[in-house]
Design an enzyme around this catalytic site. Structure first.
Site, PDB file in Angstrom:
ATOM      1  N   ASN A 166       0.816  -1.144  -0.087  1.00 21.23           N
ATOM      2  CA  ASN A 166      -0.067  -0.176  -0.116  1.00 21.23           C
ATOM      3  C   ASN A 166       0.804   1.284  -0.009  1.00 21.23           C
ATOM      4  O   ASN A 166       0.465   2.287   0.731  1.00 21.23           O
ATOM      5  CB  ASN A 166      -0.974   0.018   1.193  1.00 21.23           C
ATOM      6  CG  ASN A 166      -2.157  -1.157   1.123  1.00 21.23           C
ATOM      7  OD1 ASN A 166      -2.849  -1.394   0.053  1.00 21.23           O
ATOM      8  ND2 ASN A 166      -1.980  -1.999   2.182  1.00 21.23           N
ATOM      9  N   LYS A 201      -0.915 -11.216  -0.928  1.00 20.44           N
ATOM     10  CA  LYS A 201       0.095 -10.425  -1.640  1.00 20.44           C
ATOM     11  C   LYS A 201       1.492 -10.654  -1.066  1.00 20.44           C
ATOM     12  O   LYS A 201       2.609 -10.774  -1.861  1.00 20.44           O
ATOM     13  CB  LYS A 201      -0.148  -9.039  -1.565  1.00 20.44           C
ATOM     14  CG  LYS A 201       0.446  -8.096  -2.534  1.00 20.44           C
ATOM     15  CD  LYS A 201       1.417  -7.224  -2.176  1.00 20.44           C
ATOM     16  CE  LYS A 201       2.237  -6.388  -3.189  1.00 20.44           C
ATOM     17  NZ  LYS A 201       3.107  -5.298  -2.604  1.00 20.44           N
ATOM     18  N   HIS A 239      -1.529  -2.889 -10.427  1.00 21.27           N
ATOM     19  CA  HIS A 239      -1.568  -3.277 -11.868  1.00 21.27           C
ATOM     20  C   HIS A 239      -2.281  -4.386 -12.418  1.00 21.27           C
ATOM     21  O   HIS A 239      -3.291  -4.531 -13.273  1.00 21.27           O
ATOM     22  CB  HIS A 239      -0.134  -2.854 -12.499  1.00 21.27           C
ATOM     23  CG  HIS A 239       0.643  -1.838 -12.065  1.00 21.27           C
ATOM     24  ND1 HIS A 239       0.375  -0.524 -12.807  1.00 21.27           N
ATOM     25  CD2 HIS A 239       1.531  -1.659 -11.251  1.00 21.27           C
ATOM     26  CE1 HIS A 239       1.107   0.146 -12.171  1.00 21.27           C
ATOM     27  NE2 HIS A 239       1.891  -0.237 -11.237  1.00 21.27           N
TER      28      HIS A 239
END
Length: 232
Positions: A71, A161, A181
């Protein structure tokens, strides 16, 4: 997959998109004298290299680097890593673990979400020492793919992630890690339903995309997401 009735991407579509992006970004097949799609290269030592999503040999270091990258921008995560090293030394995990949480938080402030990241890093260190007897996760190099993910996901603050980036870049496992992305382009390609979250996108793509295409597609989708003005 969380979306068993969502057939995309098929193996053929995954391969087609990989080569469309590959050719667009300068990759050519071996049959044409090129190097093929992007290949995984085991990481070198990490000292002197800051932040990055897990592309170092040391698994604990890779996990902490990836937590710092969450983040925020690459610039901010590098700044936070540099600040932590300046405050506590290079990979001096006993010192980081023993530090007051506020001291680590202050060192990470420039990277954003400092309080959460400081807490998660110290929890990771404490749980690692408690479970494995030392501040090391190097045994994961010899673990199965399932054991790697199970171990990493068991730590607070290590979601899909973080776990998938460490597995992919540090350990060379065939994981389709999903960043902003890839999440955006997966929706644009119709690879996941419109209401998919980043987490469900990760689980769906890891089920649908063939193992040998996960690393090249990860690299190419990020490269394209950053470079293409029509895809931002």
């Amino acid at each position: 997959t969380p979306y068993p009735r969502w057939p995309a991407p098929s193996p053929a579509e995954s391969d087609h998109v990989a080569w469309l992006l590959g050719r667009h970004h300068g990759y050519t097949p071996e049959s044409e004298g090129g190097s093929g799609l992007p290949h995984y290269t085991p990481p070198s030592g990490g000292e002197g290299k800051f932040a990055g999503c897990g592309d170092v040999q040391d698994v604990l270091e890779a996990t902490i680097r990836t937590i710092l990258s969450c983040n925020t921008s690459g610039k901010n995560s590098r700044a936070a890593h540099q600040s932590m090293v300046a405050a506590f030394g290079w990979n001096d995990w006993p010192r980081v673990l023993a530090a007051p949480e506020g001291e680590l938080e202050e060192a990470l402030r420039c990277g954003g979400l400092a309080k959460t990241k400081a807490r998660n890093i110290q929890l990771l260190l404490a749980q690692t020492k408690e479970r494995f007897g030392s501040l090391s996760l190097q045994h994961l190099h010899e673990a199965s793919d399932a054991e790697v993910l199970e171990t990493l996901l068991s730590f607070k603050g290590c979601g899909p992630k973080v776990a998938s980036c460490v597995a992919l870049f540090c350990l060379g496992r065939p994981e389709m890690a999903v960043d902003a992305h890839i999440f955006r382009l997966s929706k644009a390609l119709g690879w996941v339903p419109p209401n998919a979250s980043r987490e469900t996108t990760y689980y769906h793509l890891n089920e649908r995309i063939p193992r040998h295409l996960r690393y090249p597609l990860h690299v190419l989708l990020i490269q394209h997401g950053k470079a293409c003005p029509n895809c931002t």
